[in-house]
Design a protein around this motif. Structure first.
Motif, PDB file in Angstrom:
ATOM      1  N   ASN A   3     133.290 101.622   9.191  1.00 38.00           N
ATOM      2  CA  ASN A   3     134.375 100.604   9.832  1.00 38.00           C
ATOM      3  C   ASN A   3     135.386 100.205   8.857  1.00 38.00           C
ATOM      4  O   ASN A   3     136.611 100.204   9.188  1.00 38.00           O
ATOM      5  CB  ASN A   3     133.676  99.440  10.489  1.00 38.00           C
ATOM      6  CG  ASN A   3     132.969  99.976  11.782  1.00 38.00           C
ATOM      7  OD1 ASN A   3     132.932 100.984  12.157  1.00 38.00           O
ATOM      8  ND2 ASN A   3     132.264  99.112  12.336  1.00 38.00           N
ATOM      9  N   THR A   4     134.876 100.080   7.502  1.00 37.88           N
ATOM     10  CA  THR A   4     135.943  99.576   6.487  1.00 37.88           C
ATOM     11  C   THR A   4     137.024 100.630   6.431  1.00 37.88           C
ATOM     12  O   THR A   4     138.098 100.343   6.236  1.00 37.88           O
ATOM     13  CB  THR A   4     134.922  99.340   5.233  1.00 37.88           C
ATOM     14  OG1 THR A   4     134.244 100.664   4.847  1.00 37.88           O
ATOM     15  CG2 THR A   4     134.255  98.233   5.454  1.00 37.88           C
ATOM     16  N   PHE A   5     136.698 101.951   6.261  1.00 38.47           N
ATOM     17  CA  PHE A   5     137.594 103.057   6.302  1.00 38.47           C
ATOM     18  C   PHE A   5     138.527 103.002   7.336  1.00 38.47           C
ATOM     19  O   PHE A   5     139.802 103.468   7.314  1.00 38.47           O
ATOM     20  CB  PHE A   5     136.834 104.300   6.080  1.00 38.47           C
ATOM     21  CG  PHE A   5     137.855 105.520   6.211  1.00 38.47           C
ATOM     22  CD1 PHE A   5     138.740 105.788   5.281  1.00 38.47           C
ATOM     23  CD2 PHE A   5     137.977 106.383   7.232  1.00 38.47           C
ATOM     24  CE1 PHE A   5     139.676 106.792   5.201  1.00 38.47           C
ATOM     25  CE2 PHE A   5     138.897 107.338   7.587  1.00 38.47           C
ATOM     26  CZ  PHE A   5     139.645 107.601   6.352  1.00 38.47           C
ATOM     27  N   ILE A   6     137.744 103.099   8.603  1.00 38.14           N
ATOM     28  CA  ILE A   6     138.584 103.246   9.977  1.00 38.14           C
ATOM     29  C   ILE A   6     139.750 101.734  10.004  1.00 38.14           C
ATOM     30  O   ILE A   6     140.904 102.003  10.123  1.00 38.14           O
ATOM     31  CB  ILE A   6     137.891 102.967  11.105  1.00 38.14           C
ATOM     32  CG1 ILE A   6     137.101 104.314  11.260  1.00 38.14           C
ATOM     33  CG2 ILE A   6     138.556 102.705  12.322  1.00 38.14           C
ATOM     34  CD1 ILE A   6     135.728 104.165  12.349  1.00 38.14           C
ATOM     35  N   PHE A   7     139.484 100.535   9.452  1.00 37.90           N
ATOM     36  CA  PHE A   7     140.175  99.326   9.459  1.00 37.90           C
ATOM     37  C   PHE A   7     141.393  99.897   8.480  1.00 37.90           C
ATOM     38  O   PHE A   7     142.672  99.511   8.588  1.00 37.90           O
ATOM     39  CB  PHE A   7     139.511  98.193   9.053  1.00 37.90           C
ATOM     40  CG  PHE A   7     138.757  97.513  10.421  1.00 37.90           C
ATOM     41  CD1 PHE A   7     139.148  97.662  11.535  1.00 37.90           C
ATOM     42  CD2 PHE A   7     137.470  97.041  10.063  1.00 37.90           C
ATOM     43  CE1 PHE A   7     138.356  97.362  12.712  1.00 37.90           C
ATOM     44  CE2 PHE A   7     136.663  96.610  11.053  1.00 37.90           C
ATOM     45  CZ  PHE A   7     137.141  96.678  12.246  1.00 37.90           C
ATOM     46  N   GLY A   8     140.896 100.444   7.171  1.00 42.14           N
ATOM     47  CA  GLY A   8     141.952 100.611   6.210  1.00 42.14           C
ATOM     48  C   GLY A   8     142.773 101.826   6.801  1.00 42.14           C
ATOM     49  O   GLY A   8     144.070 101.594   6.423  1.00 42.14           O
TER      50      GLY A   8
END
Length: 102
Positions: free
Chosen positions: A64-69
């Motif tokens: 999710n951190t990548f998706i949010f980024g």
């Protein structure tokens, strides 16, 4: 997983500062489980509960951190590398937690 996989097949390599990635990895795979362990001891958790808390704290960085980024256009490279590195290294830290607490 599809978004993360697609990001890894880009033609330009992701650029993430090694020092920044090392700090993120150490905080996620070492500091967070240690803090969870201390909190579990303070709360007088049983051995199985303590193991569960420490293992959950030592899981790799969520995709999710990548998706949010990617969604906000900030920190994509760092998030991408953090997911990959912490996923790889979490195998050792989770095994260590299980050996010490299991």
């Amino acid at each position: 997983m599809v978004a993360l996989g697609a990001s890894m097949h880009r033609t330009a390599p992701s650029r993430a500062e090694p020092a920044e990635l090392a700090v993120i990895t150490a905080l996620k795979l070492v500091a967070q489980p240690v803090i969870a362990y201390a909190a579990g001891l303070a709360l007088h958790l049983s051995a199985p509960q303590l193991l569960a808390v420490v293992v959950c704290a030592g899981l790799p960085t969520a995709q999710n951190t990548f998706i949010f980024g990617q969604e906000y256009g900030v920190g994509e490279a760092v998030a991408n590398r953090a997911v990959v590195v912490t996923t790889t290294l979490s195998l050792a830290t989770l095994a260590a937690a299980a050996a010490l607490l299991g």
